[in-house]
Design a protein around this motif. Structure first.
Motif, PDB file in Angstrom:
ATOM      1  N   LEU A  56      25.483  39.977   7.613  1.00 29.83           N
ATOM      2  CA  LEU A  56      25.310  38.765   6.824  1.00 29.83           C
ATOM      3  C   LEU A  56      24.565  37.752   7.676  1.00 29.83           C
ATOM      4  O   LEU A  56      24.932  37.525   8.836  1.00 29.83           O
ATOM      5  CB  LEU A  56      26.670  38.200   6.412  1.00 29.83           C
ATOM      6  N   VAL A  57      23.501  37.192   7.131  1.00 27.40           N
ATOM      7  CA  VAL A  57      22.728  36.187   7.855  1.00 27.40           C
ATOM      8  C   VAL A  57      22.774  34.887   7.073  1.00 27.40           C
ATOM      9  O   VAL A  57      22.302  34.813   5.937  1.00 27.40           O
ATOM     10  CB  VAL A  57      21.265  36.632   8.070  1.00 27.40           C
ATOM     11  N   HIS A  58      23.376  33.863   7.663  1.00 26.41           N
ATOM     12  CA  HIS A  58      23.543  32.566   7.011  1.00 26.41           C
ATOM     13  C   HIS A  58      22.761  31.517   7.799  1.00 26.41           C
ATOM     14  O   HIS A  58      23.082  31.236   8.954  1.00 26.41           O
ATOM     15  CB  HIS A  58      25.028  32.185   6.955  1.00 26.41           C
ATOM     16  N   ASN A  59      21.723  31.000   7.169  1.00 25.69           N
ATOM     17  CA  ASN A  59      20.852  30.024   7.831  1.00 25.69           C
ATOM     18  C   ASN A  59      20.372  30.549   9.187  1.00 25.69           C
ATOM     19  O   ASN A  59      20.417  29.862  10.204  1.00 25.69           O
ATOM     20  CB  ASN A  59      21.562  28.676   7.985  1.00 25.69           C
ATOM     21  N   ASP A  60      19.950  31.811   9.168  1.00 27.63           N
ATOM     22  CA  ASP A  60      19.364  32.517  10.307  1.00 27.63           C
ATOM     23  C   ASP A  60      20.365  32.840  11.414  1.00 27.63           C
ATOM     24  O   ASP A  60      19.963  33.232  12.521  1.00 27.63           O
ATOM     25  CB  ASP A  60      18.179  31.744  10.898  1.00 27.63           C
TER      26      ASP A  60
END
Length: 220
Positions: A56-60
């Motif tokens: 999961l990538v959240h705001n990079d």
């Protein structure tokens, strides 16, 4: 503005729980299908330690390991559809059973699905023993979480989604109402209550995908 990406495959029991969690929370995200035989540079950048999906990538910023992701999602978007119980003891119990699910239940289903003959029969015994633990854990509750979908329901939700295709391929009836009435009732409620996602295949597509995976494994 939130920027959420999920790297995964459309047959991973670890990815589907994240799909469900994000959908329940109403989080807009982009699902990036990974070819595990030719992993993308992005996946290797975001998960350089294990080089596995899901990520999961959240705001990079990457988050790895699906159980960690579930807790992150619950804490980040905490005002919608809470997943983990509030009581510390209940949270600890949920984490214990989640670890049991990932270390024991998934492995036993995989062996049942991939092996043949006597080895498959032995794997079936392990599957049924593990399901008996979950049957007792449910104890006639509507969901593992109680009256609403929660953390453990998403952890074990792949059983509800995968069971029918796997039963077809293994020619084994794993979930039957006589032996597992609580799990069978939960399975039906779970499938009715889980938000549908365009990022996940239907039952027929899963059957075809699992068949191809098994054939590919047997050719190696």
């Amino acid at each position: 503005m939130e920027n959420v990406k999920l790297f995964g495959t459309s047959a991973s029991p670890y990815a589907i729980r994240i799909v469900w969690a994000l959908t329940m929370k109403g989080v807009d995200y982009k699902f990036i299908h990974e070819d595990l035989t030719n992993k993308s540079p992005e996946l290797l950048k975001y998960n350089p330690v294990h080089k596995k999906i899901p990520v999961l990538v959240h705001n990079d910023v990457p988050i790895c390991e699906s159980l960690v992701m579930l807790e992150y999602i619950d804490e980040t978007w905490k005002d919608i559809s809470p997943l983990l119980p509030k009581d510390p003891l209940d949270r600890a119990k949920a984490r214990f059973w989640a670890k049991f699910g990932d270390e024991q239940v998934i492995a036993s289903f995989y062996d049942c699905y991939m092996k043949h003959g006597k080895e498959q029969e032995e794997a079936n015994v392990k599957v049924l023993a593990n399901l008996e633990h979950l049957e007792k854990l449910l104890n006639e509750k509507r969901f593992f979480n109680g009256e609403s979908l929660g953390f453990l329901d998403l952890v074990f939700g792949w059983i509800a989604d995968y069971c029918s295709p796997l039963e077809v391929l293994t020619k084994s009836k794993l979930l039957n109402e006589d032996s597992f009435p609580n799990l069978c009732a939960w399975k039906n409620k779970f499938l009715e209550s889980t938000p549908k996602s365009e990022n996940w295949p239907d039952q027929e597509s899963l059957l075809v995908r699992f068949q191809k995976m098994k054939e590919s494994k047997n050719e190696n």
